[in-house]
Design an enzyme around this catalytic site. Structure first.
Site, mmCIF file in Angstrom:
data_model
loop_
_atom_site.group_PDB
_atom_site.id
_atom_site.type_symbol
_atom_site.label_atom_id
_atom_site.label_comp_id
_atom_site.label_asym_id
_atom_site.label_seq_id
_atom_site.Cartn_x
_atom_site.Cartn_y
_atom_site.Cartn_z
ATOM 1 N N GLU B 51 32.889 -46.169 51.026
ATOM 2 C CA GLU B 51 33.335 -45.982 49.137
ATOM 3 C C GLU B 51 34.059 -46.426 48.326
ATOM 4 O OE1 GLU B 51 32.394 -42.335 47.744
ATOM 5 O OE2 GLU B 51 31.238 -41.403 49.967
ATOM 6 N N ALA B 52 35.198 -45.957 48.801
ATOM 7 C CA ALA B 52 36.325 -45.404 47.595
ATOM 8 C C ALA B 52 36.844 -47.047 47.700
ATOM 9 C CB ALA B 52 37.400 -44.790 48.712
#
Lengths: 334, 255
Positions: B51-52
């Site tokens: 997700e980052a």
């Protein structure tokens, strides 16, 4: 005009009015001037009691640790903090009890490392008013602000208690009739972002993942950049495609080598897991933790003194080898 | 018969759900170990995203954080959160892997509070990116120990949506059509969801456990798939890759 189908009951900590934000940005200087200063000066000048504060990076990765320390050291108070992908940054700020309102996507935890005992105590103390979001919801709020509009539609949160305790609203799409959640724009008063390289004007480069920092830098009204190293403006101009943040968003540039420590800085040094474990350990006992904070934050003049207490260059060199997956013990020298 | 512990069993059972050529959004810990195992053992073209911003890395070691530098090591792209989350939202991600303190029969997850929201017994981190994964991904998988304190009749707080209160509830709320919970992998069983009622059901049981064991460690009534089978045991190959390449320091499998 959209009709609101259902709305969250959480507090909205920041004004989503796009024209008010435009009026602010109208007054922000476009002059390409030298913005170099110390972290102490930057925090004195640009972080005010009661401000909405947001920090860049993800978890303990590429975080502006020096700015977080300095905010605690200067006893800033009544801040609103964006708990967006936050871990060690949250942990530092909670140690100083500098915020009393928090937009929560992720706080207290340090991912697989466990929960911060002091962070938990603080959030359970009743001293902090909170509003619930998700990581992408917070990123949407920054994205809307960066675009200069008052909301961003998405398809998350709906149907959950996270939504009920948010300040978002659900509407029906005027084109398809589908339900969408609208996340209100977030223009933080002040942001701090740690980068790999910046020039004295604030033109900044981030290597590797940018998380939500490209949006954050454009949404923030005031922006403090801490950088691993300063580079000449010529270097920026030789490869403009590498610039993540342009100078006109930036208010302060502080050179802070190893400034994400004990967090990870991609291509520079890995996280210091031993030091992060130490934080978690001493936090269990409030008195022991107070002594720890006195020594490592209140008792240090700046971030470099903190680094020295944590092992200085020798430790950084180990973390650099770890970042590069270099086996420093496999040679024939011993 | 291979010699293995329950964590190795869970990871191997989870990994087999990821077919070659599919895409998965993942966090750290056991889900990441399962994903790495799948990529190395039988799904070389598995697209792993974090997700980052890490997209399709060749993971050298287990990441400690969803945003640490391992998550984009030799990746095809080092991107950002909006790009990754929007890739899931537009339907390009088949699977997501989640955890949580509590899960109910509809697969709703709680990672926000134990007890009352205003005066919690325990304040937990919050939704993080889990709500986004649970809202957007086609199929949501959970790895968690079978324990009646985790598998509860009613979660204290729905942080991340499962099937909410039953059939049609996701769509009614506005969530993406035909998405939702898919599998729950525990130390005793692999569970799925009944296609009609959307309630959790046992599909396979690990060797040495019975349906009664699974039910006794679950705080609500479990359904059973038409044919409940024994979960295949980890193969020697899976165990070798898991122990030598995925988690040589036994961070996860040593728990």
């Amino acid at each position: 005009m959209f009709e609101v189908v259902v709305e969250g009951s959480g507090p909205l900590f920041a004004d989503p009015d796009a024209d008010k934000a435009r009026e602010f940005f109208r007054t922000k200087t476009r002059a390409m001037t030298n913005k170099i200063m110390t972290v102490k000066e930057a925090v004195e000048k640009f972080v005010h009691d009661g401000d909405y504060l947001i920090t860049g990076g993800f978890g303990a990765d590429r975080i502006p640790a020096a700015v977080c320390h300095e905010i605690v050291r200067q006893h800033k108070k009544d801040l609103i903090f964006a708990g967006h992908t936050s871990t060690h940054d949250f942990q530092i700020l909670a140690a100083g009890e500098v915020f009393n309102r928090c937009d929560i996507a992720y706080v207290i935890g340090l991912e697989a490392r466990g929960l911060s005992p002091n962070g938990r105590r603080y959030m359970e103390s009743g001293k902090v008013e909170s509003c619930e979001w998700s990581n992408y919801a917070m990123a949407c709020r920054l994205k809307a602000a960066a675009a200069g509009v008052s909301f961003m539609p998405a398809r998350n949160l709906m149907g959950t208690d996270t939504f009920k305790h948010s300040a978002a609203k659900v509407v029906e799409c005027p084109f398809t009739g589908e339900r969408y959640i609208l996340h209100p724009a977030l223009w933080p008063d002040v942001a701090a972002i740690h980068v790999h390289e910046a020039d004295v004007y604030g033109n900044s480069r981030i290597k590797g993942i940018s998380v939500a920092d490209v949006e954050m830098a454009r949404a923030a009204k005031r922006l403090i950049i801490t950088t691993e190293r300063l580079v000449p403006n010529d270097v920026i101009r030789q490869d403009p495609s590498a610039t993540a943040i342009p100078f006109y968003q930036v208010d302060a540039v502080c050179e802070v080598p190893f400034g994400s420590y004990p967090g990870n800085m991609a291509y520079e040094y890995f996280s210091d897991e031993d030091h992060l474990k130490l934080w978690m350990k001493v936090e269990k006992d409030p008195e022991e933790f107070q002594a720890f904070i006195d020594k490592y934050i209140y008792g240090t003049a700046d971030f470099n003194e903190y680094l020295q207490l944590c092992g200085g260059l020798a430790r950084i060199n180990q973390l650099r080898a770890e970042e590069y997956l270099i086996d420093t013990e496999g040679g024939g020298g011993k | 018969m291979t010699d293995h512990n329950t964590m190795e069993m869970m990871i191997c059972a989870a990994a087999r759900n990821l077919e070659d050529g599919s895409s998965v959004a993942v966090g750290t810990g056991a889900p990441c170990a399962a994903t790495m195992l799948a990529q190395k053992a039988y799904a070389p073209n598995l697209v792993i995203i974090f997700e980052a911003g890490g997209v399709a890395p060749l993971l050298p070691t287990m990441p400690i954080s969803v945003g640490d530098s391992r998550t984009f090591y030799k990746a095809v792209m080092a991107s950002g959160m909006c790009d990754v989350m929007e890739t899931i939202q537009r339907g390009m991600v088949d699977y997501s892997f989640l955890g949580g303190a509590q899960i109910d029969m509809y697969g709703n997850l709680n990672s926000t509070v134990i007890g009352d929201y205003a005066h919690p017994k325990v304040r937990l981190p919050g939704s993080g990116g889990a709500n986004d994964f649970g809202s957007f991904a086609w199929r949501i998988m959970v790895i968690t120990p079978q324990d009646s304190r985790r598998f509860v009749e009613k979660v204290d707080f729905i942080s991340t949506p499962g099937y909410l209160h039953g059939p049609g509830a996701r769509e009614e709320a506005g969530l993406c059509r035909n998405s939702g919970p898919y599998k729950v992998i525990t130390n005793m069983s692999v569970m799925g969801y009944d296609p009609e009622s959307k309630r959790m059901r046992v599909e396979s049981i690990h060797k040495g456990h019975s349906f009664k064991d699974v039910q006794d460690n679950t705080g609500f009534e479990l359904l059973q798939a038409p044919k409940v089978v024994e979960t295949p045991e980890p193969t020697p190959d899976e165990l070798r890759i898991l122990r030598e390449e995925v988690d040589p320091n036994r961070y996860i499998i040593g728990r």
